[in-house]
Write a protein that holds these residues in place. Structure first.
Motif, PDB file in Angstrom:
ATOM      1  N   GLY A   1      -8.446  -5.426  -1.387  1.00  0.00           N
ATOM      2  CA  GLY A   1      -7.853  -4.581  -2.248  1.00  0.00           C
ATOM      3  C   GLY A   1      -6.856  -3.823  -1.945  1.00  0.00           C
ATOM      4  N   ASP A   2      -5.558  -4.593  -0.581  1.00  0.00           N
ATOM      5  CA  ASP A   2      -4.404  -4.430  -0.206  1.00  0.00           C
ATOM      6  C   ASP A   2      -3.861  -4.621  -1.688  1.00  0.00           C
ATOM      7  OD1 ASP A   2      -5.258  -3.646   2.574  1.00  0.00           O
ATOM      8  OD2 ASP A   2      -3.966  -5.207   3.486  1.00  0.00           O
ATOM      9  N   CYS A   3      -2.362  -3.626  -1.995  1.00  0.00           N
ATOM     10  CA  CYS A   3      -1.726  -4.378  -3.356  1.00  0.00           C
ATOM     11  C   CYS A   3       0.012  -3.909  -2.631  1.00  0.00           C
ATOM     12  CB  CYS A   3      -1.564  -2.326  -3.810  1.00  0.00           C
ATOM     13  SG  CYS A   3      -1.158  -2.722  -5.766  1.00  0.00           S
ATOM     14  N   VAL A   4       0.360  -5.012  -3.000  1.00  0.00           N
ATOM     15  CA  VAL A   4       1.665  -5.107  -2.892  1.00  0.00           C
ATOM     16  C   VAL A   4       2.158  -5.023  -4.001  1.00  0.00           C
ATOM     17  CG1 VAL A   4       3.807  -6.920  -2.133  1.00  0.00           C
ATOM     18  CG2 VAL A   4       1.498  -6.805  -1.272  1.00  0.00           C
ATOM     19  N   GLU A   5       3.671  -4.035  -4.115  1.00  0.00           N
ATOM     20  CA  GLU A   5       4.060  -3.830  -5.446  1.00  0.00           C
ATOM     21  C   GLU A   5       5.805  -4.192  -5.040  1.00  0.00           C
ATOM     22  OE1 GLU A   5       4.205  -0.523  -8.003  1.00  0.00           O
ATOM     23  OE2 GLU A   5       2.736   0.569  -6.623  1.00  0.00           O
ATOM     24  N   LEU A   6       6.214  -5.383  -6.032  1.00  0.00           N
ATOM     25  CA  LEU A   6       7.735  -6.008  -5.910  1.00  0.00           C
ATOM     26  C   LEU A   6       8.258  -5.931  -7.016  1.00  0.00           C
ATOM     27  CD1 LEU A   6       8.998  -8.406  -5.185  1.00  0.00           C
ATOM     28  CD2 LEU A   6       8.657  -9.959  -6.420  1.00  0.00           C
ATOM     29  N   THR A   7       9.189  -5.441  -6.604  1.00  0.00           N
ATOM     30  CA  THR A   7      10.441  -3.684  -7.849  1.00  0.00           C
ATOM     31  C   THR A   7      11.748  -5.633  -7.988  1.00  0.00           C
ATOM     32  OG1 THR A   7       9.204  -2.449  -7.679  1.00  0.00           O
ATOM     33  CG2 THR A   7      11.306  -2.567  -9.050  1.00  0.00           C
ATOM     34  N   LEU A   8      11.979  -5.702  -9.119  1.00  0.00           N
ATOM     35  CA  LEU A   8      12.990  -6.908  -9.601  1.00  0.00           C
ATOM     36  C   LEU A   8      13.818  -6.135 -10.503  1.00  0.00           C
ATOM     37  CD1 LEU A   8      11.098 -10.321  -9.523  1.00  0.00           C
ATOM     38  CD2 LEU A   8      12.146  -9.450  -7.298  1.00  0.00           C
ATOM     39  N   PRO A   9      14.808  -5.472 -10.318  1.00  0.00           N
ATOM     40  CA  PRO A   9      15.375  -5.399 -11.270  1.00  0.00           C
ATOM     41  C   PRO A   9      16.389  -6.282 -12.227  1.00  0.00           C
ATOM     42  CG  PRO A   9      16.166  -4.222  -8.919  1.00  0.00           C
ATOM     43  CD  PRO A   9      15.240  -5.077  -8.797  1.00  0.00           C
TER      44      PRO A   9
ATOM     45  N   ASN B   1       0.687  -1.116  -0.118  1.00  0.00           N
ATOM     46  CA  ASN B   1       0.160   0.150  -0.272  1.00  0.00           C
ATOM     47  C   ASN B   1       0.740   1.322  -0.276  1.00  0.00           C
ATOM     48  OD1 ASN B   1      -2.752  -1.378   0.143  1.00  0.00           O
ATOM     49  ND2 ASN B   1      -2.569  -1.445   2.113  1.00  0.00           N
ATOM     50  N   GLY B   2       1.868   0.940  -0.985  1.00  0.00           N
ATOM     51  CA  GLY B   2       2.684   2.147  -1.036  1.00  0.00           C
ATOM     52  C   GLY B   2       3.993   2.161   0.293  1.00  0.00           C
ATOM     53  N   THR B   3       3.665   1.730   0.965  1.00  0.00           N
ATOM     54  CA  THR B   3       4.644   1.633   2.339  1.00  0.00           C
ATOM     55  C   THR B   3       6.196   0.889   1.866  1.00  0.00           C
ATOM     56  OG1 THR B   3       3.111   2.805   3.659  1.00  0.00           O
ATOM     57  CG2 THR B   3       4.982   1.695   4.932  1.00  0.00           C
ATOM     58  N   PRO B   4       7.568   0.749   2.016  1.00  0.00           N
ATOM     59  CA  PRO B   4       7.780  -0.005   1.762  1.00  0.00           C
ATOM     60  C   PRO B   4       8.603  -0.186   2.596  1.00  0.00           C
ATOM     61  CG  PRO B   4       9.184   2.354   1.096  1.00  0.00           C
ATOM     62  CD  PRO B   4       7.293   2.678   2.052  1.00  0.00           C
ATOM     63  N   VAL B   5       8.846  -2.511   2.468  1.00  0.00           N
ATOM     64  CA  VAL B   5       8.569  -2.875   3.399  1.00  0.00           C
ATOM     65  C   VAL B   5      10.355  -3.145   3.503  1.00  0.00           C
ATOM     66  CG1 VAL B   5       9.092  -5.557   3.375  1.00  0.00           C
ATOM     67  CG2 VAL B   5       6.908  -3.810   2.779  1.00  0.00           C
ATOM     68  N   ASP B   6      10.983  -3.172   4.654  1.00  0.00           N
ATOM     69  CA  ASP B   6      12.657  -3.637   4.705  1.00  0.00           C
ATOM     70  C   ASP B   6      13.021  -5.273   4.312  1.00  0.00           C
ATOM     71  OD1 ASP B   6      15.381  -3.830   6.038  1.00  0.00           O
ATOM     72  OD2 ASP B   6      14.621  -4.234   8.211  1.00  0.00           O
ATOM     73  N   ILE B   7      13.600  -5.028   3.266  1.00  0.00           N
ATOM     74  CA  ILE B   7      13.473  -6.444   2.770  1.00  0.00           C
ATOM     75  C   ILE B   7      14.063  -7.691   3.600  1.00  0.00           C
ATOM     76  CG2 ILE B   7      14.065  -8.473   1.057  1.00  0.00           C
ATOM     77  CD1 ILE B   7      12.099  -6.972  -0.344  1.00  0.00           C
ATOM     78  N   ALA B   8      15.442  -6.816   4.449  1.00  0.00           N
ATOM     79  CA  ALA B   8      16.418  -8.307   4.877  1.00  0.00           C
ATOM     80  C   ALA B   8      15.532  -8.413   6.030  1.00  0.00           C
ATOM     81  CB  ALA B   8      18.006  -7.390   5.732  1.00  0.00           C
ATOM     82  N   SER B   9      14.413  -7.958   6.945  1.00  0.00           N
ATOM     83  CA  SER B   9      13.553  -7.838   8.161  1.00  0.00           C
ATOM     84  C   SER B   9      12.698  -9.474   8.109  1.00  0.00           C
ATOM     85  CB  SER B   9      12.984  -6.750   8.459  1.00  0.00           C
ATOM     86  OG  SER B   9      12.025  -6.960   7.728  1.00  0.00           O
ATOM     87  N   VAL B  10      12.203  -9.413   6.043  1.00  0.00           N
ATOM     88  CA  VAL B  10      11.364 -10.702   6.494  1.00  0.00           C
ATOM     89  C   VAL B  10      11.465 -11.471   5.392  1.00  0.00           C
ATOM     90  CG1 VAL B  10       9.494  -8.493   6.087  1.00  0.00           C
ATOM     91  CG2 VAL B  10      10.513  -8.951   4.173  1.00  0.00           C
ATOM     92  N   ARG B  11      13.053 -11.467   4.782  1.00  0.00           N
ATOM     93  CA  ARG B  11      13.644 -12.786   3.571  1.00  0.00           C
ATOM     94  C   ARG B  11      13.993 -13.858   5.102  1.00  0.00           C
ATOM     95  NH1 ARG B  11      17.616 -10.020  -0.383  1.00  0.00           N
ATOM     96  NH2 ARG B  11      17.219 -12.590  -2.340  1.00  0.00           N
ATOM     97  N   ARG B  12      13.777 -14.464   4.214  1.00  0.00           N
ATOM     98  CA  ARG B  12      13.822 -16.388   5.065  1.00  0.00           C
ATOM     99  C   ARG B  12      13.689 -17.225   3.840  1.00  0.00           C
ATOM    100  NH1 ARG B  12       9.911 -14.633   8.663  1.00  0.00           N
ATOM    101  NH2 ARG B  12       8.802 -16.497   7.801  1.00  0.00           N
ATOM    102  N   LYS B  13      14.808 -18.079   3.453  1.00  0.00           N
ATOM    103  CA  LYS B  13      15.503 -18.977   3.113  1.00  0.00           C
ATOM    104  C   LYS B  13      14.564 -18.161   0.963  1.00  0.00           C
ATOM    105  CE  LYS B  13      14.619 -23.418   4.171  1.00  0.00           C
ATOM    106  NZ  LYS B  13      13.970 -24.842   4.611  1.00  0.00           N
ATOM    107  N   GLY B  14      14.850 -17.697   0.629  1.00  0.00           N
ATOM    108  CA  GLY B  14      14.384 -16.733  -0.870  1.00  0.00           C
ATOM    109  C   GLY B  14      12.691 -16.785  -0.783  1.00  0.00           C
ATOM    110  N   TYR B  15      12.399 -16.368   0.252  1.00  0.00           N
ATOM    111  CA  TYR B  15      11.141 -16.060  -0.119  1.00  0.00           C
ATOM    112  C   TYR B  15      11.124 -14.781   0.603  1.00  0.00           C
ATOM    113  CZ  TYR B  15       8.696 -19.554  -2.526  1.00  0.00           C
ATOM    114  OH  TYR B  15       8.909 -20.631  -3.312  1.00  0.00           O
TER     115      TYR B  15
END
Length: 635
Positions: free
Chosen positions: A509-517, A485-499
């Motif tokens: 209606g919640d929206c998740v945006e994932l950006t994979l350069p 919903n527009g709020t950045p997520v701290d990847i390091a705090s939620v990353r476990r075994k590739g997810y």
């Protein structure tokens, strides 16, 4: 122990447009009808009615080709009801039901052609392999349509098989030369809840390779000298030692990966830690020593097999389409067992490269083998077993229907669930309806993946609910970003075994945006891979690229890519609509001064500039025939 994953039902996932959606449409509209027509024209559909004295007798593996078409058609029906297709299936099932013997036996070759040879040559005759594919097709058809007559047929067959094989008095201690039934029996167990099918799968897995060797016993019973085969080695069947003592992938690549997939499946069902460790050991060696960068396995056409560590030739690569499919099954079962993104990475690697290369864009022609370099002029001199062009069909036609059933069931690879968690393994435009036990929801993806790394996911629980959304962070991506919903997520705090595990209370209606350069990456092989020394492969996102003669002229081996040359992405000038190609300023070895000489000792002329164009490996050979090379010399 990690949470065990359950694949999403095929009928719960829709791919709506995009690259994969188009591949699935072609599968439905072109490949499935072609498979049915080829099975009809070659006599495979009529095998159940064949009588001695008639022409075109059935072959030992024909039932498996028909069964894979049935399975693919069932998956298609789960998403796209089709009365005509259902009618064709039902007509065939009636013929099969009439042919089935009173004891439940169901195999066209051994009913119509050689009934006296039933169960006499498990090593070579594909009897249990065909049974496995019939079982998988029946489970898929029952789940897609609710019709159970076919399922009842294969249950009778499986029950018959259970009376013939096992450790009880009077039973044969046999197992299949070509694995598949192990996977099928585990599916039948889950579909019916009948534990005897799991027990039979476990028997076939654990009996393999034990002494005294069953293949030697049955050879003697046929009046053959077992030494005639034994000198060649039983590793081709993964029967050189009991499976729990095996640590490396050996032998026929398709058979091997079907076996390993079943072992992982059984470990997940039973909590067998010993079997889990065996699967881990095999996986480590396979992915770190014997895996093509395209997700292909099985480097030798001789035996269609694994060879030794780091032996990954390019022009003579076999990398059978079926082997990439079998690897995807192994990876999927390991993913379900361990909930680790490394396995989904390999599913994606094989899907976008080694699998999709197996069929033309229009769905009418197929590759059996998938080499990583092709020099068509050498075909017929032992360089390649198959020509450099896709073929409309094969005498041994295992790959086209196998490819069709995987494409039709991609939803089961893309999404999975565990209690309280929705897992997104693959990114593609479309939607999935998932039941987490604690919540029901729909996930909708909007993306142009694999050509663009932006993925927008709308979360639609039926009502506000707390659960976890696990998004795969591909191993090829070094700098992913997520917002909710527009709020950045701290990847390091939620990353476990590739997810990335996003645990929160979700509202409709919640929206998740994932950006994979997706920068262009130059990938290099381990120095022990002698065929690729001094070369690079170009990768963007999950997609590998290759050079074709159509864009770069002949003698691709004379081309090189300077180490510091920029590689740009070009979508507008692509020969494939909407598909990015890669362009760079390279070099070509000069021919000036060579005249009629074959060898020279003096300094040659310097290389000349050359414009390089690379296209997705999966799309090569869709234009004019010519050379192809994935690995490029780096200068």
């Amino acid at each position: 122990m990690a949470a065990r994953l359950t694949p999403a039902p095929v009928g719960a996932v829709r791919f709506e447009g995009g690259f994969l959606g188009e591949r699935m449409r072609v599968n439905r509209d072109a490949i499935l009808p072609i498979l049915h027509e080829q099975c009809r024209a070659t006599g495979r559909l009529d095998a159940w009615d064949w009588r001695p004295g008639q022409p075109n007798p059935p072959h030992v593996y024909w039932d498996s080709d028909v069964a894979k078409w049935l399975e693919a058609a069932a998956y298609s029906l789960s998403l796209h009801p089709d009365a005509a297709l259902t009618g064709r299936i039902e007509a065939l099932l009636e013929r099969m039901a009439e042919a089935q013997l009173p004891d439940g036996y169901l195999n066209s070759y051994f009913i119509r052609v050689a009934p006296e040879q039933r169960w006499t040559n498990l090593r070579d005759q594909h009897e249990l392999y065909c049974a496995g594919h019939l079982i998988e097709a029946a489970v898929a058809y029952a789940q897609a349509t609710g019709r159970t007559a076919f399922l009842d047929m294969v249950r009778r067959y499986a029950d018959h098989i259970a009376t013939v094989f096992g450790t009880g008095p009077g039973q044969r201690r046999g197992y299949p030369g070509h694995e598949e039934i192990e996977l099928a029996l585990l599916r039948l167990f889950r579909a019916t809840g009948e534990r005897r099918y799991l027990d039979l799968a476990r028997y076939f897995i654990d009996e393999r390779g034990r002494a005294p060797h069953y293949f030697e016993r049955e050879a003697r019973e046929r009046g053959e000298d077992p030494a005639r085969w034994g000198s060649r080695g039983y590793d081709i069947f993964q029967a050189h030692r009991p499976v729990r003592e095996q640590t490396t992938p050996e032998g026929h690549a398709v058979r091997a990966c079907y076996l390993y997939a079943a072992m992982a499946d059984l470990a997940a069902e039973t909590g067998d830690d010993g079997l889990r460790e065996t699967c881990r050991a095999v996986w480590r060696n396979l992915t770190r020593r014997r895996l093509y960068i395209t997700g292909g396995v099985g480097s030798s056409a001789h035996g269609e097999r694994f060879t030794v560590d780091y032996d990954l030739p390019n022009e003579t690569a076999y990398a059978e389409t079926c082997a990439s499919i079998a690897l995807m099954f192994f990876a999927q079962r390991m993913l379900h067992l361990e909930a680790d993104g490394q396995y989904a990475d390999v599913i994606e690697q094989a899907l976008y490269n080694g699998l999709l290369s197996g069929v033309s864009l229009d769905g009418t022609r197929f590759f059996y083998a998938n080499p990583l370099a092709v020099y068509p002029k050498a075909f017929g001199f032992g360089m390649n077993r198959f020509p450099a062009e896709r073929q409309p069909w094969f005498g041994c036609a295992c790959c086209p229907p196998n490819l069709a059933r995987v494409l039709a069931s991609l939803g089961a690879f893309a999404y999975a669930t565990s209690p309280g968690t929705a897992w997104v393994n693959l990114y593609a435009v479309g939607s999935a309806d998932l039941d987490l036990g604690t919540a029901r929801l729909r996930l909708t993806q909007v993306t142009d993946y694999p050509w663009d790394g932006h993925v927008a996911i709308t979360v639609q629980p039926r009502q506000t609910a707390a659960f976890t959304l696990a998004l795969r962070l591909p191993g090829w991506c070094t700098d992913p970003a997520i917002s909710v919903n527009g709020t950045p997520v701290d990847i390091a705090s939620v990353r476990r075994k590739g997810y990335a595990h996003l645990a929160r209370t979700w509202s409709p209606g919640d929206c998740v945006e994932l950006t994979l350069p997706m920068p262009v990456r130059r990938v290099r092989a381990h120095p022990s891979v002698r065929h690729d020394a001094g070369r690079v492969a170009l990768q963007r996102g999950p997609v590998l690229y290759c050079l074709e003669e159509d864009d770069n002229g002949p003698d691709l081996a004379a081309l090189s890519l300077p180490r510091r040359a920029a590689v740009r992405v070009d979508r507008r000038g692509s020969p494939f609509a909407g598909v990015p190609v890669l362009r760079a300023r390279g070099r070509r070895l000069a021919t000036a001064g060579w005249d009629d000489a074959l060898y020279r000792a003096d300094e040659p002329a310097p290389p000349t500039p050359a414009a390089l164009t690379a296209v997705p490996y999966a799309l090569w050979a869709n234009r004019r025939p010519g050379e192809m090379a994935l690995w490029i010399r780096e200068s």
